[in-house]
Design an enzyme around this catalytic site. Structure first.
Site, short mmCIF file in Angstrom:
data_model
loop_
_atom_site.label_atom_id
_atom_site.label_comp_id
_atom_site.label_asym_id
_atom_site.label_seq_id
_atom_site.Cartn_x
_atom_site.Cartn_y
_atom_site.Cartn_z
CE1 TYR A 1 12.41 19.90 -23.78
CE2 TYR A 1 12.34 22.19 -23.49
CZ TYR A 1 11.88 20.78 -23.92
OH TYR A 1 10.32 20.87 -24.60
CB SER B 1 10.28 24.78 -26.03
OG SER B 1 10.05 25.33 -25.10
#
Length: 262
Positions: A162, A149
Site C-alpha cells: 500500500y 497518503s
C-alpha cells in the site's frame, strides 16, 4: 489569481461511497459556488442514498475494471456532463503483508492493491486528459486530484505494498504536474494522515487505529480549506508534518538532472 476548487463547475468524486471520498463529495457540493457533484463508486445502495438523501448525481464505476470498460465509462460521463472539470480519485484498498511469513503472502492481493491504488488511477487520468486539455485550450481551468497518503512519504511496515502504491502515485503526480505546467490543468495531490475509515475494518485493525486516527469531519474541514486555498499539495495532521520535511527538496527535473550528473 490561481484557480482553486471554487472555480470548478462539475466535480466527479471516484470512491465516494465511503470514507474520505464520501465526505469530500458532500463538502464539495456545499461550496458557495454550488458545483454539480457526481458521486461514483461500486456500491449501488450507497450511491442511491447519496442521490436520494443528499441530492448528488451518481455514477457506478469499478476502478478495477479493464481499460476498455473504464474508457466507455469515462466517455459516457463526459458526454452526459460536458462541464465536467474536476476529478477526485479517492478509491483505494489496503492489505497487510508479513514477509517473515512468506507462505501467507497472497500475490493476487499484491497485484490487486497496486492496480486499484496506482494503475487504475493513472488509467483514469489518461482517459480524462483529452477532455481537460480541450477545456484548457478554451481558457477554462480543470483539476486532477489524486489522493495519495502520508505513507507515500514515510511507509508503514505492515502495509508495504500500500505504501509503495501511494509513493508511486505521488511520484506520478509530481511528474504530471510538471508536464501540465503550461496548461490550465491543475494537479492537486491530497495526502491524508491516518483518518477514520472503513479501509481498516477487513484487517481487524479498527479498534486499535481508532485511538490514533483523525476524525473524518475534522479531516474534511482541513482538507477543504487547502483545496479552496489553492495548495498543490494538501496535507493535514501527521501527513503535513512529514511533508514539511520534504519542502526543502526541489522536485524539478532540472535539479534531478543535476543530481544525476554527480
Amino acid at each position: 489569481m490561481s484557480s482553486t476548487i471554487d472555480h470548478a463547475k462539475c466535480v466527479l468524486v471516484i470512491g465516494a461511497t465511503s470514507g474520505i471520498g464520501r465526505h469530500l463529495a458532500l463538502a464539495l457540493a456545499n461550496l458557495p459556488s454550488r458545483p454539480t457533484v457526481i458521486a461514483a463508486g461500486r456500491r449501488v445502495e450507497r450511491l442511491k442514498e447519496l442521490e436520494t438523501t443528499n441530492g448528488l448525481k451518481t455514477a457506478q464505476i469499478d476502478v478495477a475494471a479493464d481499460g476498455k470498460v473504464l474508457k466507455e465509462t469515462v466517455d459516457g460521463l463526459i458526454a452526459q456532463y460536458p462541464d465536467l472539470d474536476a476529478v477526485v480519485i479517492a478509491s483505494g484498498i489496503q492489505y497487510q503483508f508479513d514477509f517473515l511469513k512468506p507462505e501467507t503472502i497472497n500475490l493476487d492481493n499484491v497485484a490487486r492493491e497496486f492496480n486499484v491504488n496506482y494503475i487504475a488511477v493513472v488509467t483514469l487520468i489518461s482517459l480524462f486528459m483529452p477532455h481537460f486539455l480541450k477545456l484548457s485550450e478554451q481558457g477554462r481551468p480543470s483539476f486532477v486530484i489524486p489522493i495519495t497518503s502520508g505513507l507515500a512519504l514515510m511507509p508503514f511496515p505492515t502495509v508495504p505494498n500500500y505504501s509503495a502504491s501511494k509513493a508511486a502515485l505521488r511520484s506520478f503526480s509530481i511528474s504530471l504536474r510538471d508536464q501540465l505546467k503550461d496548461t490550465k490543468v491543475k494537479v492537486i495531490e491530497i495526502l491524508p494522515p491516518l483518518v477514520e475509515s472503513e479501509l481498516h475494518d477487513e484487517q481487524g485493525t479498527t479498534p486499535m487505529l481508532s485511538k490514533f486516527w483523525m476524525p473524518l469531519d475534522e479531516y474534511t474541514e482541513k482538507t477543504m480549506a487547502g483545496l479552496r486555498k489553492g495548495d498543490e499539495q494538501v496535507a493535514v495532521g501527521t501527513a503535513d508534518v512529514v511533508l514539511k520535511r520534504f519542502k526543502g527538496l526541489d522536485t524539478s527535473f532540472q535539479t534531478a538532472l543535476t543530481f544525476g550528473d554527480k
